[in-house]
Scaffold this active site. Structure first.
Site, PDB file in Angstrom:
ATOM      1  N   HIS A 275       0.841  -1.189   0.000  1.00 49.31           N
ATOM      2  CA  HIS A 275       0.000   0.000   0.000  1.00 49.31           C
ATOM      3  C   HIS A 275       0.876   1.238   0.000  1.00 49.31           C
ATOM      4  CE1 HIS A 275      -2.860   2.968   2.086  1.00 49.31           C
ATOM      5  NE2 HIS A 275      -3.282   2.800   0.842  1.00 49.31           N
ATOM      6  N   HIS A 276       0.636   2.108  -0.979  1.00 47.01           N
ATOM      7  CA  HIS A 276       1.326   3.397  -1.084  1.00 47.01           C
ATOM      8  C   HIS A 276       0.303   4.515  -1.021  1.00 47.01           C
ATOM      9  CE1 HIS A 276       5.003   1.635  -3.471  1.00 47.01           C
ATOM     10  NE2 HIS A 276       5.033   1.329  -2.180  1.00 47.01           N
ATOM     11  N   GLU A 277       0.016   5.038   0.152  1.00 49.97           N
ATOM     12  CA  GLU A 277      -0.790   6.254   0.253  1.00 49.97           C
ATOM     13  C   GLU A 277       0.155   7.444   0.104  1.00 49.97           C
ATOM     14  OE1 GLU A 277      -3.032   8.970  -0.040  1.00 49.97           O
ATOM     15  OE2 GLU A 277      -4.185   7.152   0.404  1.00 49.97           O
TER      16      GLU A 277
ATOM     17  N   GLU B  60      -8.359   7.194  -5.788  1.00 54.78           N
ATOM     18  CA  GLU B  60      -8.430   8.664  -5.882  1.00 54.78           C
ATOM     19  C   GLU B  60      -7.750   9.212  -7.127  1.00 54.78           C
ATOM     20  OE1 GLU B  60      -9.056   7.244  -2.018  1.00 54.78           O
ATOM     21  OE2 GLU B  60      -7.003   7.525  -2.716  1.00 54.78           O
TER      22      GLU B  60
ATOM     23  N   GLU C 217     -10.080   2.811  -8.119  1.00 49.93           N
ATOM     24  CA  GLU C 217     -11.263   3.172  -7.346  1.00 49.93           C
ATOM     25  C   GLU C 217     -12.016   4.206  -8.166  1.00 49.93           C
ATOM     26  OE1 GLU C 217     -12.198   4.605  -2.820  1.00 49.93           O
ATOM     27  OE2 GLU C 217     -10.723   5.693  -3.993  1.00 49.93           O
TER      28      GLU C 217
ATOM     29  N   GLU D 296     -16.278   1.704   0.864  1.00 53.16           N
ATOM     30  CA  GLU D 296     -15.853   2.393   2.078  1.00 53.16           C
ATOM     31  C   GLU D 296     -16.894   3.409   2.550  1.00 53.16           C
ATOM     32  OE1 GLU D 296     -12.170   4.279   1.204  1.00 53.16           O
ATOM     33  OE2 GLU D 296     -12.995   5.650  -0.287  1.00 53.16           O
TER      34      GLU D 296
END
Length: 700
Positions: free
Chosen positions: A408-410, A479, A497, A503
């Protein structure tokens, strides 16, 4: 009206283009001002009235709007069949008639080409700017592509926004958009609305006489994302590009092209869902060896954070953190951090026991304590794990169970920071056995003032996909901009997404009919990581402080694995909830994620969708049906099955008293024998549906 149009185009010496099957006729001409004008007819009915084309330039003596003459017209025909790396079908036909119109502006001697491609399911057109002395570098002030509607259609729309697509759909007449806009623009972390009649693509509409029309774009490369702004007095949409921080909408250098503008049309809603026109308007695959790109079914350390049961952050000790300075080894754990070794192993064990390919883990890396809302450039380095997350040990443990871990790369929307670290991050992934990454762009974009869908940021998303391909990494971008078929060219983009997903069921809930609209809109450009499979609808039972409710039945959640196409499918709920309903969970374990064929059995936007899909290489079929707000009896035929064979169908359906709000966990399971001559009448509850797995009965 039709006679008036034909007279207009006859006087203007219109060029005409027909679709291969003859159902569509596109007409093009120049009006008295030398402005390009096109119109579209479907089965003898106008669907796009005469509409102008062109571009307004910034700081230029003359824009590319009028004063044109036609220099040349080149008609061609193209017909091929190509095989996608993954998809809803195992082969896609790309068949169109094309008209390339070369225009020259009398005053400037500049040339542009408007290229039209007419398929059996609709029209695509784009602007092309050849290499020439009088048009080298130019700045787009606005694109002026028009889509003139023939009436006050019913529209399924999202508010136009430069920074988010995460809205619930609003259904109104076109004339009612202005009055409904204020209510439609609900709160979001990052949002920039621009007009009381501005809407997003993909836009789905239905005319009073039953014509379905979809407006979108394809092959969004090095260009700003297009919205549509409605002149609600004349019912004319006009393109509205996303600006950059300076307000400019495109920095161009010839030779170059715009994305394709797409108009998909049918008198049968199922044809809109089945259309592959958006993919066909993209370039063929540019990845030479695609053997490493694999569809994935996964679980993850995610829903527990979304619902508030656990946290992404490791500690509550620090009011602020700085990577390389803050010493997490001396911090007191908050006791709620989800990405800890013991918890991750639990998910790995669950994945291995139930045949899942991978486990997504969010919140594993340092920096989550103050990651959002501070306009912070250096947020994460994408390689430094918290003290309770042992990268190498967990990789070895997962590998011993035959399970992968998804990285996961936010980015916290700090695009420059991600590009600064992206090579190091991807090398770290490969060194530790991660083949796929979920990236995120939550918050206001850095560089400050940029929008999520401006040209520069579009280029960043593309850069990340292409860079990932160099490292043989699959990308699931959240996003980011809504997809426009680019996954044909770069099939390592296995998910996005880019819409309001599951969510939001933990953030107050989605409308029950939401999932009956998304396949007509968001999925036109590519698959969505919708994260279905929620079995516990009362979020307060997970986190007493969260009173949200999942507006869906369990049968509806099962059906989403078929109706919400993606080669990347998550069983999003907590393992303990699946253990409570093992018989329903069986469908999620069984359902495929890659397909040889797909049949759209029933469809009406905003009301219901029923889809049958044949699993790749197995001969098994799966059916999903999702229902909107109202109860309905679905009637389908099994004529998609092979004649002369017997099958057993396991039907997962709403119970008679099921209801998304009051009784969402009421379902029934039954087995029936079927052939290709069988039919089914199945009750669907409000917010409900059904799912079916079908397997051939072995001959004795």
């Amino acid at each position: 009206m039709l006679a008036t149009w034909l007279t207009f185009f006859h006087v203007a010496k219109a060029q005409e283009l027909k679709s291969p099957n003859g159902n569509f006729v596109m007409s093009f001409s120049l009006n008295n001002e030398g402005a390009p004008v096109y119109a579209l007819i479907y089965k003898g009915k106008p669907v796009i009235k005469p509409s102008k084309l062109g571009l307004e330039l910034k700081n230029d003596k003359k824009s590319l709007l009028n004063d044109f003459t036609i220099v040349n017209t080149t008609p061609t025909t193209f017909d091929e069949t190509w095989k996608p790396v993954w998809g809803e079908v195992n082969a896609i036909r790309n068949h169109y008639n094309e008209l390339a119109v070369t225009l020259q502006q009398k005053e400037t001697n500049r040339q542009i080409i408007i290229r039209f491609r007419l398929f059996n399911d609709g029209l695509g057109f784009r602007y092309e700017f050849p290499s020439q002395k009088n048009l080298t570098y130019f700045v787009i002030k606005e694109e002026k592509s028009q889509f003139a509607m023939t009436g006050d259609h019913t529209a399924f729309w999202l508010p136009g926004d430069y920074d988010t697509q995460e809205y619930d759909y609003t259904t109104t007449k076109l004339s009612e958009i202005r009055g409904a806009m204020a209510k439609a623009v609900t709160e979001n972390i990052s949002q920039t609305s621009f007009s009381p009649t501005g809407v997003q693509t993909s836009l789905m509409m239905k005319s009073a006489d039953g014509i379905y029309i979809n407006l979108h774009e394809a092959a969004l490369i090095n260009y700003a994302c297009m919205h549509l702004n409605l002149d609600d007095k004349n019912m004319v949409f006009e393109s509205w590009l996303t600006p950059d921080a300076k307000g400019d909408k495109g920095y161009m250098q010839a030779p170059c092209t715009s994305p394709w503008r797409t108009i998909i049309v049918s008198d049968d809603a199922r044809d809109i869902l089945a259309s592959k026109m958006t993919y066909n308007l993209n370039d063929p695959c540019k990845i030479e060896n695609t053997d490493w790109i694999k569809p994935v079914k996964y679980v993850g350390v995610w829903w527990e954070m979304i619902t508030g049961k656990s946290t992404w952050a490791y500690t509550d000790d620090f009011p602020t953190v700085q990577l390389g300075i803050t010493d997490f080894s001396k911090a007191k754990p908050n006791g709620k951090h989800g990405a800890n070794n013991e918890n991750v192993k639990k998910y790995i064990d669950f994945a291995a026991a139930n045949g899942f390919d991978a486990v997504l883990v969010e919140g594993w890396n340092e920096g989550w304590e103050d990651w959002f809302g501070n306009s912070k450039d250096y947020v994460f380095d994408f390689v430094t794990a918290y003290p309770d997350f042992d990268v190498k040990a967990l990789h070895a443990y997962a590998a011993s169970k035959g399970v992968k871990i998804i990285m996961h790369h936010e980015t916290s929307a700090s695009v420059r920071n991600y590009e600064r670290h992206i090579d190091t991050a991807y090398k770290f992934m490969k060194a530790n056995g991660y083949d796929a990454v979920k990236s995120g762009y939550v918050g206001h974009i850095l560089p400050r003032g940029e929008n999520h869908y401006s040209q520069w940021i579009i280029n960043h998303y593309q850069y990340a996909i292409e860079k990932a391909a160099e490292y043989k990494i699959m990308v699931n971008a959240h996003e980011a901009v809504r997809p426009t078929g680019i996954a044909r060219t770069y099939p390592n983009l296995i998910g996005n997404e880019s819409a309001r997903g599951t969510e939001y069921q933990a953030f107050g809930g989605n409308k029950p009919n939401h999932v009956t609209v998304i396949p007509f809109t968001r999925l036109i450009g590519g698959p969505m990581d919708y994260t279905p499979g929620i079995f516990e609808m009362d979020i307060a039972k997970i986190n007493p402080g969260n009173t949200s409710h999942v507006n869906s039945t369990i049968a509806n959640q099962l059906a989403l694995y078929v109706t919400m196409y993606s080669p990347l499918q998550m069983a999003a709920d907590l393992p303990e909830h699946y253990n409570r309903f093992p018989d329903a969970f069986q469908f999620i374990k069984d359902v495929a994620v890659d397909w040889d064929d797909s049949k759209y059995l029933e469809a009406e936007p905003g009301q219901y969708i029923t889809v049958a899909r044949k699993a790749k290489g197995t001969g098994k079929w799966f059916v999903g049906s999702v229902q909107g707000d109202n109860a309905r009896t679905s009637n389908i035929s099994f004529d998609f099955l092979e004649a002369g064979k017997n099958y057993v169908a396991t039907v997962y359906a709403d119970a008679k008293d099921a209801h998304y709000k009051t009784n969402p966990q009421a379902y029934t399971i039954r087995k029936i024998k079927v052939t290709n001559k069988s039919k089914l009448a199945q009750l669907c509850a409000p917010g409900g549906g059904y799912a079916i797995s079908i397997e051939e009965v072995a001959k004795k």
